[in-house]
Design a protein around this motif. Structure first.
Motif, PDB file in Angstrom:
ATOM      1  N   ALA A 104      -4.407  -2.235  -5.863  1.00  0.00           N
ATOM      2  CA  ALA A 104      -4.055  -0.791  -5.145  1.00  0.00           C
ATOM      3  C   ALA A 104      -3.042  -0.292  -6.221  1.00  0.00           C
ATOM      4  O   ALA A 104      -2.881   0.853  -6.714  1.00  0.00           O
ATOM      5  N   GLU A 108      -6.305   4.090  -2.684  1.00  0.00           N
ATOM      6  CA  GLU A 108      -5.304   3.347  -1.121  1.00  0.00           C
ATOM      7  C   GLU A 108      -5.324   1.992  -0.896  1.00  0.00           C
ATOM      8  O   GLU A 108      -6.723   1.954  -0.098  1.00  0.00           O
ATOM      9  N   VAL A 109      -4.942   1.617  -0.672  1.00  0.00           N
ATOM     10  CA  VAL A 109      -5.737   0.054  -0.229  1.00  0.00           C
ATOM     11  C   VAL A 109      -4.247  -1.176   0.505  1.00  0.00           C
ATOM     12  O   VAL A 109      -2.745  -0.633   0.119  1.00  0.00           O
TER      13      VAL A 109
END
Length: 73
Positions: free
Chosen positions: A21, A27-28
């Motif tokens: 990320a 976005e993780v």
């Protein structure tokens, strides 16, 4: 994305996902979970190509044995 990891590798995989990320513009979020799967990750991107790239990176992490990817519409 849900992942099954090698025994004892779930926290390493979560850290690996968080590193992915940081290195991508996607976005993780990633969490250790209990049950049939060991890791759950939420991937938010503005296109399937970016999602595919991150999923491929996660699948190649050491300790990842199997994944299931679910796309929300």
């Amino acid at each position: 994305m849900l992942a099954v990891t090698e025994i004892g590798k779930e926290y390493d995989v979560v850290e690996g996902i968080k590193d992915i990320a940081r290195r991508t513009d996607v976005e993780v979020e990633a969490y250790v979970v209990y049950g049939e799967y060991d890791v759950a990750a939420k991937i938010v991107a503005d296109g399937l190509k970016k999602v595919d790239k991150v999923v491929t990176m996660i699948r190649s992490l050491p300790g990842v044995m199997r994944t299931v990817t679910l796309i929300a519409a």
